[in-house]
Design an enzyme around this catalytic site. Structure first.
Site, PDB file in Angstrom:
ATOM      1  N   SER A   8       0.833  -1.204   0.000  1.00 23.09           N
ATOM      2  CA  SER A   8       0.000   0.000   0.000  1.00 23.09           C
ATOM      3  C   SER A   8       0.866   1.252   0.000  1.00 23.09           C
ATOM      4  CB  SER A   8      -0.909   0.006   1.232  1.00 23.09           C
ATOM      5  OG  SER A   8      -1.515   1.274   1.338  1.00 23.09           O
ATOM      6  N   HIS A  33      -1.020  -1.175  -4.426  1.00 18.14           N
ATOM      7  CA  HIS A  33      -2.306  -0.787  -3.849  1.00 18.14           C
ATOM      8  C   HIS A  33      -2.315   0.726  -3.632  1.00 18.14           C
ATOM      9  CE1 HIS A  33      -5.989  -1.582  -1.485  1.00 18.14           C
ATOM     10  NE2 HIS A  33      -5.546  -0.652  -0.647  1.00 18.14           N
ATOM     11  N   ASP A  35      -4.515   3.913  -2.311  1.00 15.30           N
ATOM     12  CA  ASP A  35      -5.654   4.296  -1.477  1.00 15.30           C
ATOM     13  C   ASP A  35      -6.114   5.703  -1.833  1.00 15.30           C
ATOM     14  OD1 ASP A  35      -6.039   2.039   0.403  1.00 15.30           O
ATOM     15  OD2 ASP A  35      -3.936   2.452   0.845  1.00 15.30           O
ATOM     16  N   MET A  37      -8.681   8.635  -1.057  1.00 18.50           N
ATOM     17  CA  MET A  37      -9.573   9.130   0.006  1.00 18.50           C
ATOM     18  C   MET A  37      -9.973  10.566  -0.304  1.00 18.50           C
ATOM     19  SD  MET A  37      -7.519   7.721   3.328  1.00 18.50           S
ATOM     20  CE  MET A  37      -6.658   6.146   3.327  1.00 18.50           C
ATOM     21  N   ASP A 181      -7.091  -5.927   4.010  1.00 17.96           N
ATOM     22  CA  ASP A 181      -6.402  -4.628   4.047  1.00 17.96           C
ATOM     23  C   ASP A 181      -6.546  -4.021   5.430  1.00 17.96           C
ATOM     24  OD1 ASP A 181      -5.400  -2.100   3.525  1.00 17.96           O
ATOM     25  OD2 ASP A 181      -6.950  -1.550   2.070  1.00 17.96           O
TER      26      ASP A 181
HETATM   27  C1  DX5 Z   1      -6.500   2.147   5.089  1.00 18.85           C
HETATM   28  C2  DX5 Z   1      -5.999   1.692   3.754  1.00 18.85           C
HETATM   29  C3  DX5 Z   1      -4.892   0.704   3.803  1.00 18.85           C
HETATM   30  C4  DX5 Z   1      -3.667   1.129   4.580  1.00 18.85           C
HETATM   31  C5  DX5 Z   1      -3.162  -0.107   5.263  1.00 18.85           C
HETATM   32  O1  DX5 Z   1      -7.725   2.764   4.936  1.00 18.85           O
HETATM   33  O2  DX5 Z   1      -7.049   1.106   2.990  1.00 18.85           O
HETATM   34  O3  DX5 Z   1      -4.540   0.251   2.493  1.00 18.85           O
HETATM   35  O4  DX5 Z   1      -2.640   1.664   3.797  1.00 18.85           O
HETATM   36  O5  DX5 Z   1      -2.097   0.246   6.057  1.00 18.85           O
HETATM   37  P1  DX5 Z   1      -1.415  -0.765   7.088  1.00 18.85           P
HETATM   38  O6  DX5 Z   1      -0.943  -1.946   6.289  1.00 18.85           O
HETATM   39  O7  DX5 Z   1      -0.313   0.041   7.662  1.00 18.85           O
HETATM   40  O8  DX5 Z   1      -2.475  -1.156   8.084  1.00 18.85           O
HETATM   41 ZN    ZN Z   2      -6.537   0.193   1.017  1.00 13.23          ZN
END
Ligand code: DX5
Ligand code: ZN
Length: 226
Positions: A8, A33, A35, A37, A181
């Protein structure tokens, strides 16, 4: 079959994203990946299509774009144009509950534009919510933390949900990828694999680690035996 690993980018050094993607690819990652937001669906803001389009030139790895936004019905297309290969949308996005858009229509639209479509469940959302849509999904993403931020603790209460999706997919969508995730490391990924997950998103566990390749290899070697 080998599990898949999707580092990610949220945990990467944002001032060196191209180098970070290269490092993940060299270390054996299967997907990147990403993300997304919007500050509404989750209380955090990340990045938009122009940055994804720029990053597209950095790697041949598929971009696994996780849309944590109010309007996936509008923006899924924009991210596919920017280079997304997999687009996952939250069943909780408000446009699916106020009559603005429908989940099957957006899943169809993503596939028609040449990307793989998936649905995401927040921790409080039961597996039953997505079961009618499974045949339209290439992937289901089960959040194992509240979406919005990296570095949170894994929620073991999500394990039965992984198993429920896995069991339902046997007949409804045998080729379904089940992704997890949030708080994923060697121990929590092993638990998820044992319940049917085969794609591991990991941010904190992988980026900024000198032994990223060894960490990815260990995740690759976790298999579902259910
Ligand atoms: C959180 C994201 C994840 C995040 C996971 O909302 O969807 O993809 O980056 O991070 P870790 O692996 O640090 O929990
Ligand atoms: Zn994610």
């Amino acid at each position: 079959m080998t599990s898949l690993v999707a580092p990610s980018l949220l945990a990467a050094d944002f001032s060196h994203l191209a180098d970070e993607i290269q490092r993940a690819e060299t270390a054996g990652a299967d997907y990147i990946h990403i993300d997304v937001m919007d500050g509404h669906f989750v209380p955090n803001l990340t990045l938009g299509p122009p940055l994804v389009a720029k990053l597209r030139a950095c790697t041949r790895l598929p971009f696994d774009v996780h849309l944590m936004i109010d309007r996936p019905d509008i923006y899924a297309a924009r991210f596919i144009e920017a280079g997304a290969d997999i687009v996952t949308i939250h069943v909780e996005s408000p446009c699916f509950h106020d009559g603005t858009a429908s989940i099957p229509a957006v899943l169809h639209d993503i596939a028609a534009r040449g990307a793989r479509a998936g649905l995401v469940l927040k921790p409080a959302t039961p597996a039953a919510t997505l079961l009618p849509h499974l045949p339209l999904c290439a992937m289901v993403l089960i959040m194992t933390v509240e979406p919005g931020f990296g570095g949170q603790a894994f929620m073991p209460a999500m394990l039965p949900k992984i198993r429920a999706v896995h069991d339902a997919a046997r007949t409804a969508a045998p080729a379904l990828n089940i992704e997890v995730d949030g708080g994923i490391d060697d121990q929590t990924a092993a638990l998820c694999a044992a319940h049917g997950a085969n794609v591991f998103v990991a941010g904190t566990h992988l980026f900024g680690r000198a032994d990223m390749a060894a960490r990815i290899t260990r995740l690759h070697n976790l298999h579902c035996i259910c």
